[in-house]
Design a protein around this motif. Structure first.
Motif, mmCIF file in Angstrom:
data_model
loop_
_atom_site.group_PDB
_atom_site.id
_atom_site.type_symbol
_atom_site.label_atom_id
_atom_site.label_comp_id
_atom_site.label_asym_id
_atom_site.label_seq_id
_atom_site.Cartn_x
_atom_site.Cartn_y
_atom_site.Cartn_z
ATOM 1 N N VAL A 121 0.816 -1.218 0.000
ATOM 2 C CA VAL A 121 0.000 0.000 0.000
ATOM 3 C C VAL A 121 0.852 1.271 0.000
ATOM 4 C CG1 VAL A 121 -1.983 -1.152 1.059
ATOM 5 C CG2 VAL A 121 -0.333 0.049 2.522
ATOM 6 N N VAL A 122 2.128 1.168 0.403
ATOM 7 C CA VAL A 122 3.018 2.333 0.272
ATOM 8 C C VAL A 122 3.874 2.232 -0.991
ATOM 9 C CG1 VAL A 122 3.057 2.842 2.737
ATOM 10 C CG2 VAL A 122 4.804 1.322 1.780
ATOM 11 N N ASP A 123 3.587 1.251 -1.834
ATOM 12 C CA ASP A 123 4.162 1.126 -3.176
ATOM 13 C C ASP A 123 5.665 0.876 -3.173
ATOM 14 O OD1 ASP A 123 4.294 0.985 -5.914
ATOM 15 O OD2 ASP A 123 4.129 3.152 -6.251
ATOM 16 N N LEU A 124 6.083 -0.150 -2.481
ATOM 17 C CA LEU A 124 7.490 -0.568 -2.539
ATOM 18 C C LEU A 124 7.925 -0.887 -3.970
ATOM 19 C CD1 LEU A 124 9.369 -3.436 -2.531
ATOM 20 C CD2 LEU A 124 10.210 -1.381 -1.401
ATOM 21 N N PRO A 125 7.127 -1.615 -4.782
ATOM 22 C CA PRO A 125 7.581 -1.877 -6.155
ATOM 23 C C PRO A 125 7.815 -0.598 -6.959
ATOM 24 C CG PRO A 125 5.817 -3.384 -5.566
ATOM 25 C CD PRO A 125 5.881 -2.355 -4.475
ATOM 26 N N GLY A 126 6.907 0.375 -6.844
ATOM 27 C CA GLY A 126 7.105 1.641 -7.542
ATOM 28 C C GLY A 126 8.338 2.378 -7.058
ATOM 29 N N ALA A 127 8.594 2.305 -5.752
ATOM 30 C CA ALA A 127 9.791 2.942 -5.194
ATOM 31 C C ALA A 127 11.053 2.301 -5.767
ATOM 32 C CB ALA A 127 9.776 2.835 -3.675
ATOM 33 N N MET A 128 11.050 0.995 -5.975
ATOM 34 C CA MET A 128 12.197 0.328 -6.578
ATOM 35 C C MET A 128 12.417 0.784 -8.014
ATOM 36 S SD MET A 128 11.711 -3.569 -5.150
ATOM 37 C CE MET A 128 13.081 -4.190 -6.130
ATOM 38 N N VAL A 129 11.346 0.884 -8.774
ATOM 39 C CA VAL A 129 11.456 1.355 -10.162
ATOM 40 C C VAL A 129 12.028 2.764 -10.191
ATOM 41 C CG1 VAL A 129 10.142 1.962 -12.226
ATOM 42 C CG2 VAL A 129 9.581 -0.131 -10.971
#
Length: 260
Positions: free
Chosen positions: A142-150
């Motif tokens: 919900v805090v978007d770890l995958p997006g943060a990695m990108v």
């Protein structure tokens, strides 16, 4: 995913990710180790009350496939957040504090994380020759770890999201992941069309679709090449550890992503 067996270790590799002289990766099952029940048998984590010597013996078996041991791979102290750290060979053997994502573009760097229902996130940039490994439970989702990695790979390496190849590893599926108000509120705040992720299907409480939520996070960050393992850890406790299905008395299965 493709299945492999070597030296009694059962492990899996994604079809979308390379495994060659330059890049190596694997998701390990719970089989092929020396830990005793309820951590049987390839428990990779000291965060559970397994015997230390057995955990380190398991790690030698897993990391040994890459010519490494615990003191020559990069670990993370996972906190269910969205912080990402860039690491190098100098970090081999270290436990990076308070992060749920590790990224590197340095050959010789081997990333490792352990799981028992949360989603492993693999990212590979074939253009910049860079990799990332992440850990996304519901809080990280919900805090978007995958997006943060990108975004971290774009900022650190110049990666273009459309060039990235992503894979979502075995995790608890919507068939088994009944959730309460904290998760429901978090999903509703984080996602458009949250009811598609909070599946009711005539059940008294919704079930959260963790892999699909992380697929959406990756897609929203610009990643178009995404593979999902299709394994539910809670359904397949013969293959994987599941914190939910085993009521907290279980181990952690390992993942490795190596830039060789």
């Amino acid at each position: 995913m493709k299945t492999f067996e070597r030296d009694d270790l059962l492990f899996f590799r994604f079809e979308a990710l390379p495994d060659n002289g330059g890049v190596g990766h694997a998701v390990f099952s719970r089989r092929g180790g020396v830990s005793r029940a309820p951590f049987d048998s390839l428990n990779m984590s000291l965060s559970v009350p397994d015997e230390r010597d057995r955990v380190y013996a398991n790690r030698r078996r897993v990391y040994g496939l890459y010519g490494r041991d615990t003191n020559s791979v990069v670990h993370a102290h996972l906190v269910h957040g969205a912080d990402v750290a860039r690491v190098t060979q100098a970090d081999n053997g270290a436990w990076v504090e308070h992060v749920d994502g590790l990224i590197t573009d340095q050959p010789g760097c081997v990333l490792s994380m352990n799981f028992a229902d949360c989603a492993p996130i693999f990212l590979y940039d074939p253009v910049r020759h860079a990799i990332g490994l992440g850990h996304a439970g519901w809080k990280g989702t919900v805090v978007d770890l995958p997006g943060a990695m990108v975004r971290a790979m774009a900022a650190q390496f110049g990666s273009r999201p459309a060039d990235l190849v992503a894979a979502i590893g075995p995790c608890i599926g919507p068939c088994c992941y009944e959730v309460g108000e904290a998760v429901i509120d978090g999903v509703r705040a984080a996602f458009a069309a949250p009811d598609e992720l909070l599946r009711q299907n005539g059940r008294p409480r919704p079930h959260f679709d963790l892999p699909e939520a992380n697929r959406r996070n990756l897609y929203n960050a610009g990643v178009v090449h995404i593979e999902h393992s299709e394994f539910c850890t809670a359904c397949r406790t013969d293959l994987f550890f599941s914190h939910r299905a085993e009521k907290g008395r279980t181990g952690r299965f390992g993942t490795v992503f190596a830039l060789l």
